[in-house]
Design a protein around this motif. Structure first.
Motif, PDB file in Angstrom:
ATOM      1  N   ILE A 147       0.853  -1.195   0.000  1.00 24.85           N
ATOM      2  CA  ILE A 147       0.000   0.000   0.000  1.00 24.85           C
ATOM      3  C   ILE A 147       0.885   1.239   0.000  1.00 24.85           C
ATOM      4  O   ILE A 147       1.727   1.403   0.888  1.00 24.85           O
ATOM      5  CB  ILE A 147      -0.912   0.058   1.241  1.00 24.85           C
ATOM      6  N   ARG A 162      -0.811   4.370  -0.718  1.00 27.50           N
ATOM      7  CA  ARG A 162      -1.797   5.356  -0.262  1.00 27.50           C
ATOM      8  C   ARG A 162      -2.977   4.582   0.331  1.00 27.50           C
ATOM      9  O   ARG A 162      -3.316   3.492  -0.123  1.00 27.50           O
ATOM     10  CB  ARG A 162      -2.317   6.207  -1.420  1.00 27.50           C
ATOM     11  N   ASP A 195      -6.124   5.110  -0.014  1.00 27.49           N
ATOM     12  CA  ASP A 195      -7.249   4.906  -0.940  1.00 27.49           C
ATOM     13  C   ASP A 195      -7.016   3.768  -1.940  1.00 27.49           C
ATOM     14  O   ASP A 195      -7.919   3.408  -2.688  1.00 27.49           O
ATOM     15  CB  ASP A 195      -7.628   6.196  -1.663  1.00 27.49           C
ATOM     16  N   GLN A 196      -5.843   3.169  -1.960  1.00 27.69           N
ATOM     17  CA  GLN A 196      -5.621   1.987  -2.789  1.00 27.69           C
ATOM     18  C   GLN A 196      -6.410   0.792  -2.254  1.00 27.69           C
ATOM     19  O   GLN A 196      -6.739  -0.116  -3.001  1.00 27.69           O
ATOM     20  CB  GLN A 196      -4.138   1.612  -2.830  1.00 27.69           C
ATOM     21  N   VAL A 197      -6.694   0.810  -0.962  1.00 28.58           N
ATOM     22  CA  VAL A 197      -7.395  -0.305  -0.329  1.00 28.58           C
ATOM     23  C   VAL A 197      -8.712   0.139   0.309  1.00 28.58           C
ATOM     24  O   VAL A 197      -9.717  -0.558   0.207  1.00 28.58           O
ATOM     25  CB  VAL A 197      -6.500  -0.979   0.737  1.00 28.58           C
ATOM     26  N   SER A 207      -6.359   9.972   0.358  1.00 32.45           N
ATOM     27  CA  SER A 207      -5.464  10.068  -0.796  1.00 32.45           C
ATOM     28  C   SER A 207      -3.980  10.065  -0.439  1.00 32.45           C
ATOM     29  O   SER A 207      -3.137  10.159  -1.321  1.00 32.45           O
ATOM     30  CB  SER A 207      -5.809  11.316  -1.609  1.00 32.45           C
ATOM     31  N   THR A 216      -0.962   8.731   2.959  1.00 30.69           N
ATOM     32  CA  THR A 216      -0.708   7.649   3.913  1.00 30.69           C
ATOM     33  C   THR A 216      -1.177   8.007   5.328  1.00 30.69           C
ATOM     34  O   THR A 216      -1.066   7.190   6.235  1.00 30.69           O
ATOM     35  CB  THR A 216       0.792   7.309   3.967  1.00 30.69           C
ATOM     36  N   ASN A 246     -12.231  -1.091  -0.645  1.00 30.62           N
ATOM     37  CA  ASN A 246     -12.620  -0.901  -2.047  1.00 30.62           C
ATOM     38  C   ASN A 246     -12.884  -2.258  -2.707  1.00 30.62           C
ATOM     39  O   ASN A 246     -12.263  -3.259  -2.341  1.00 30.62           O
ATOM     40  CB  ASN A 246     -11.515  -0.174  -2.815  1.00 30.62           C
ATOM     41  N   THR A 267      -8.589  -4.055  -4.998  1.00 36.04           N
ATOM     42  CA  THR A 267      -7.424  -3.663  -4.199  1.00 36.04           C
ATOM     43  C   THR A 267      -6.202  -4.391  -4.771  1.00 36.04           C
ATOM     44  O   THR A 267      -6.344  -5.336  -5.547  1.00 36.04           O
ATOM     45  CB  THR A 267      -7.595  -4.081  -2.722  1.00 36.04           C
ATOM     46  N   PRO A 268      -5.007  -3.957  -4.378  1.00 38.69           N
ATOM     47  CA  PRO A 268      -3.838  -4.747  -4.751  1.00 38.69           C
ATOM     48  C   PRO A 268      -4.013  -6.180  -4.244  1.00 38.69           C
ATOM     49  O   PRO A 268      -4.708  -6.416  -3.248  1.00 38.69           O
ATOM     50  CB  PRO A 268      -2.687  -4.039  -4.025  1.00 38.69           C
ATOM     51  N   TRP A 286      -1.765  -7.191   0.361  1.00 41.35           N
ATOM     52  CA  TRP A 286      -1.520  -5.975   1.127  1.00 41.35           C
ATOM     53  C   TRP A 286      -1.677  -6.284   2.618  1.00 41.35           C
ATOM     54  O   TRP A 286      -2.339  -7.231   3.013  1.00 41.35           O
ATOM     55  CB  TRP A 286      -2.455  -4.837   0.727  1.00 41.35           C
TER      56      TRP A 286
END
Length: 191
Positions: free
Chosen positions: A105, A107, A109-111, A135, A137, A170, A173-174, A177
């Protein structure tokens, strides 16, 4: 010839004035002796396997962090209040940031789409702050104002509660993480 007249105030008028002055002063908040301090807590990792119905949660007992910083706050507050235990404690501000040892991660908002800070005691969980601008860390929680602060204060004074984050995840997501959080909680204690 000039006459000087003086009006003598009636004793009942004086008494009424003193009563009104006392009432107006009584309506103002008294200046209470207080102590404020930031307590830093680390929350363990949230992972994809922990997600249930689009949400993930992590919590810990406030007294279980290394060095017991909340216990130190209570001791410092008692000393600042002249040896008296705090009668009231409130949460003034709170922030969270991803720990450097988080994985996958860059940021929030990535997750996550939303982070909610909560305090739990017994069977009661109380949301106390919300962050939606993820948006970066780090976030600052908007502290919930319409809480029953008297009931929450009683829990904070005892010092036996859990603090945690409830997060909406979200839909995409990646793949891998893990989010670990450092919380900074600003508490104020009053006599």
């Amino acid at each position: 010839m000039e006459f000087i007249t003086t009006r003598r105030a009636c004793p009942s008028t004086i008494a009424l004035g003193v009563l009104l002055l006392g009432l107006s002063l009584g309506c103002q908040d008294p200046v209470a002796v207080s102590h404020s301090e930031t307590v830093s807590i680390t929350l363990s990792g949230m992972k994809p396997g922990d997600v249930d119905a689009g949400v993930v949660m992590e919590e810990k007992n406030i007294n279980s962090d290394t060095g017991n910083p909340y216990g130190d706050f209570l001791k410092n507050a008692t000393a600042a209040l002249g040896g008296a235990s705090p009668a009231r404690i409130v949460l003034d501000a709170a922030s969270a940031k991803l720990s450097a040892d988080s994985d996958g991660i860059l940021r929030l908002d990535q997750v996550f789409s939303e982070l909610e800070l909560f305090i739990a005691s017994g069977n009661t969980t109380t949301p106390v702050g919300l962050a939606t601008d993820l948006s970066t860390t780090a976030v600052t929680f908007a502290i919930t104002e319409d809480l029953d602060w008297d009931a929450l204060s009683a829990i904070l004074v005892k010092g036996d509660f859990k603090i945690g984050i409830h997060a909406k995840v979200n839909p995409t997501t990646p793949k891998n993480w893990e989010a670990r959080f450092e919380l900074d909680l600003n508490f104020s204690a009053f006599e």
